[in-house]
Motif scaffolding. Structure first.
Motif, PDB file in Angstrom:
ATOM      1  N   GLU A  61       0.822  -1.202   0.000  1.00 14.11           N
ATOM      2  CA  GLU A  61       0.000   0.000   0.000  1.00 14.11           C
ATOM      3  C   GLU A  61       0.862   1.261   0.000  1.00 14.11           C
ATOM      4  O   GLU A  61       0.534   2.252  -0.672  1.00 14.11           O
ATOM      5  CB  GLU A  61      -0.947  -0.004   1.214  1.00 14.11           C
ATOM      6  N   ALA A  96       2.203   1.649  -3.469  1.00 13.72           N
ATOM      7  CA  ALA A  96       1.175   2.070  -4.425  1.00 13.72           C
ATOM      8  C   ALA A  96       1.052   3.587  -4.476  1.00 13.72           C
ATOM      9  O   ALA A  96       0.738   4.156  -5.533  1.00 13.72           O
ATOM     10  CB  ALA A  96      -0.167   1.444  -4.058  1.00 13.72           C
ATOM     11  N   ASP A 145       0.091 -10.300  -5.705  1.00 17.03           N
ATOM     12  CA  ASP A 145      -0.969  -9.455  -5.132  1.00 17.03           C
ATOM     13  C   ASP A 145      -0.433  -8.051  -4.866  1.00 17.03           C
ATOM     14  O   ASP A 145      -1.129  -7.051  -5.101  1.00 17.03           O
ATOM     15  CB  ASP A 145      -1.488 -10.061  -3.818  1.00 17.03           C
ATOM     16  N   GLY A 146       0.794  -7.983  -4.370  1.00 13.63           N
ATOM     17  CA  GLY A 146       1.386  -6.673  -4.103  1.00 13.63           C
ATOM     18  C   GLY A 146       1.588  -5.867  -5.366  1.00 13.63           C
ATOM     19  O   GLY A 146       1.333  -4.653  -5.391  1.00 13.63           O
ATOM     20  N   ASN A 195      -0.155  -6.121  -8.046  1.00 12.82           N
ATOM     21  CA  ASN A 195      -1.486  -5.691  -8.473  1.00 12.82           C
ATOM     22  C   ASN A 195      -1.935  -4.470  -7.677  1.00 12.82           C
ATOM     23  O   ASN A 195      -2.510  -3.523  -8.232  1.00 12.82           O
ATOM     24  CB  ASN A 195      -2.481  -6.836  -8.293  1.00 12.82           C
ATOM     25  N   THR A 196      -1.646  -4.465  -6.391  1.00  9.03           N
ATOM     26  CA  THR A 196      -1.967  -3.304  -5.550  1.00  9.03           C
ATOM     27  C   THR A 196      -1.228  -2.064  -6.054  1.00  9.03           C
ATOM     28  O   THR A 196      -1.771  -0.954  -6.020  1.00  9.03           O
ATOM     29  CB  THR A 196      -1.578  -3.591  -4.085  1.00  9.03           C
ATOM     30  N   CYS A 197      -0.014  -2.263  -6.553  1.00  9.32           N
ATOM     31  CA  CYS A 197       0.810  -1.150  -7.037  1.00  9.32           C
ATOM     32  C   CYS A 197       0.411  -0.695  -8.445  1.00  9.32           C
ATOM     33  O   CYS A 197       1.036   0.233  -8.984  1.00  9.32           O
ATOM     34  CB  CYS A 197       2.279  -1.546  -7.041  1.00  9.32           C
TER      35      CYS A 197
END
Length: 607
Positions: A279, A282, A381-382, A384-386
């Motif tokens: 997060e 991101a 997943d990280g 994708n969050t970014c």
């Protein structure tokens, strides 16, 4: 019937770049054009013919074909061709003939060159050469070899720390390279002496070998200045040795850098390297569109922009790997995370999903799979969050198929080469763009080299790969030489990815296979193919110029969208381009089509 002077002036004044000329100059130029009336099927010029000058279509239509007789463009009124481009040494690399009753205007070669020499606006229009960067002192465009200190001070590993400190004092330097002959063994800095000798209370007679950083991070002379900045900020170091062919060539320190020249991307890399969660990262990656706009507006070339943007993705990936290990514990066996696709080629833009995989050590035990499943999920997943969205084709390490031991990867490549089915060709195309990002790089080196050798030796595989690479074709058609998408959401636009940069990326991959070239970046592959003789000098220059224009146009389109508040994409409307831009873009697509035709006929290059 001859065109009247009034009609000719009216016509020329509607065609760029003649519309930029002063009326008196245009009136003086008009009589120099020679009118050619032709019926359908008349040849205008033939392959390898010495051209008479610049042709301009007044009425009718001209078909341009490559050396294999395959149509590459159909030109209508107000299109120019001939001396302005697609020539080698003044001789044509294409053929042209009329397809309908046509009137051509020919500006003789001598008059054309005089006009080019005297009118900068005309010269700018007809010059297809790659423009230079506006800021030649930027870290983003400066090679490390121009920044580094040559002949760095060195010492042997047996020297005492006191002797090394005295040497650094006398030479007024903050680090010293430890070498064996001209081979780098390690690096010793004043910070090492403070923390490991003075603070630890160790004797000053301690050998350098016990205090130095062994096998330090290095860069090649061909790296760019921003690579130095990004490596320093990510790893918290201030000195980077420069190594070429295993030999110490120089060193770069923080004092060698003008940091403000790459501060935006450098600060982003630094912030990501210190982030504690996806997060937090991101918030940094959300600024990539703004960075793209700044870089494009600053006149940076496309390969510099995409390299800097890819550096950010690389740093985010490595930071996520580190965070995953903090959460899951140390990995049970060595692993290597690799990127493919645009990140693998270092060609990311403002629109990028993720394509990645994991190579695991052969020591992997069945019970170790759970660890790497969690690690892959955490990183994907990280990402994708970014903003690096999940790959639509599931080409990610979170897919068990792309998270395998080294032996399985060897089997993958061996099977793809031995049995080049359509799926195998597609997968091989993606996986030949692999680039290590984080982990044990030795897991890939041998695999990469042996795969290139086996692939280039299999003529059936290379033939299938070549045929597969020709599926993406440049958008050439009847409308001003450009063919737009006919239906759907992106109707009346050009796909600057799949019909623009991808055809060149595909050609670069084929040349790399043919020459067993280790390069992954498209531009680097084309340059390496030229150096290896896989691609002729003239063919390489033409294709590089064409690729530069296509890729730059794509980036400028995305930057314009971002500035106007839109989400960037790859779909460009020809109506958004000037006559100048459309004409040059059409020429670039013709070059790509010609090179595709040569590759498809087994020639591999323009001779």
């Amino acid at each position: 019937m001859p065109i009247s002077e009034t009609a000719l002036l009216r016509f020329l004044s509607s065609v760029h770049p003649y519309d930029s000329l002063e009326p008196a100059l245009l009136k003086e130029l008009a009589p120099k054009f020679r009118q050619i009336d032709a019926t359908a099927g008349n040849p205008v010029y033939a392959l390898n013919q010495e051209l008479d000058g610049l042709y301009l279509v007044h009425t009718g239509e001209v078909e341009v074909t490559d050396e294999n007789g395959i149509p590459v463009s159909i030109l209508g009124p107000r299109n120019s061709f001939g001396e302005r481009g697609l020539t080698r040494g003044g001789r044509a690399v294409t053929s042209a003939r009329t397809t309908t009753e046509t009137i051509l205007l020919l500006l003789p070669k001598a008059d054309f060159h005089t006009l080019m020499a005297s009118q900068p606006k005309v010269a700018k229009f007809f010059d297809r050469r790659r423009p230079g960067s506006r800021d030649t002192t930027s870290l983003a465009t400066t090679r490390v070899e121009t920044i580094m200190a040559r002949d760095p001070i060195t010492c042997s590993s047996g020297l005492t720390c006191q002797g090394a400190a005295q040497l650094m004092r006398d030479r007024r330097i903050s680090s010293i390279c430890v070498t064996d002959g001209d081979r780098l063994q390690g690096i010793l800095t004043t910070r090492d002496l403070t923390a490991k000798i003075l603070a630890a209370g160790k004797p000053i007679s301690t050998p350098v070998s016990t205090v130095m950083t062994p096998d330090p991070l290095t860069l090649a002379p061909s790296a760019i200045g921003s690579d130095v900045l990004h490596m320093m900020m990510e790893h918290g170091i201030g000195h980077i040795p420069v190594v070429e062919a295993g030999r110490l060539a120089g060193i770069v320190t923080q004092t060698d850098l003008t940091r403000f020249q790459a501060v935006s991307s450098g600060e982003m890399v630094s912030s990501i390297a210190r982030a504690g969660s996806a997060e937090e990262m991101a918030k940094v990656t959300a600024e990539i569109p703004r960075l793209l706009v700044q870089l494009v507006a600053g006149g940076n070339r496309h390969e510099v922009v995409t390299r800097l943007i890819t550096d950010i993705a690389d740093t985010a990936t490595r930071r996520l790997l580190a965070l995953a290990e903090e959460q899951l514990g140390a990995p049970p066996v060595p692993y290597l995370w690799l990127a493919c696709g645009s990140q693998g080629r270092r060609e990311q833009t403002g629109v990028s999903d993720q394509d990645n995989c994991l190579i695991l050590s052969g020591d992997l035990k069945p019970e170790d799979n759970a660890y790497f499943e969690q690690l892959a999920a955490f990183v994907c997943d990280g990402l994708n969050t970014c903003g690096y969205v999940y790959c639509p084709g599931d080409m990610m390490a979170s897919n068990p198929r792309w998270r395998q031991p080294l032996s399985v990867w060897r089997d993958y490549f061996r099977d793809w080469i031995a049995k080049p089915s359509p799926e195998a060709q597609m997968l091989a195309s993606v996986m030949f763009d692999l680039r290590p990002i984080g982990g044990e790089t030795a897991l890939f080196a041998d695999l990469h080299q042996k795969t290139l050798k086996a692939a280039s030796a299999n003529s059936i595989f290379t033939a299938h790969m070549t045929a597969n690479s020709l599926k993406h074709t440049p958008p050439l058609g009847l409308l001003r030489g450009l063919a737009t998408i006919r239906s759907g959401e992106h109707r009346n636009t050009l796909d600057m990815k799949h019909n623009g940069v991808v055809p060149v990326a595909d050609l670069g991959r084929i040349y790399a296979l043919q020459g067993q070239l280790a390069e992954v970046n498209t531009r680097a592959r084309l340059e390496a193919a030229e150096a290896a003789g896989v691609l002729s000098h003239s063919g390489a220059r033409d294709l590089l110029d064409a690729y530069d224009l296509i890729a730059q146009t794509r980036l400028e389109h995305q930057a314009a969208q971002i500035r106007s508040g839109q989400t960037p994409d790859n779909y460009l409307g020809p109506s958004d381009l000037s006559d100048f831009e459309r004409s040059h873009l059409r020429d670039a697509f013709v070059v790509v089509k010609t090179m595709q035709s040569a590759a498809g006929h087994g020639k591999g290059m323009l001779s």
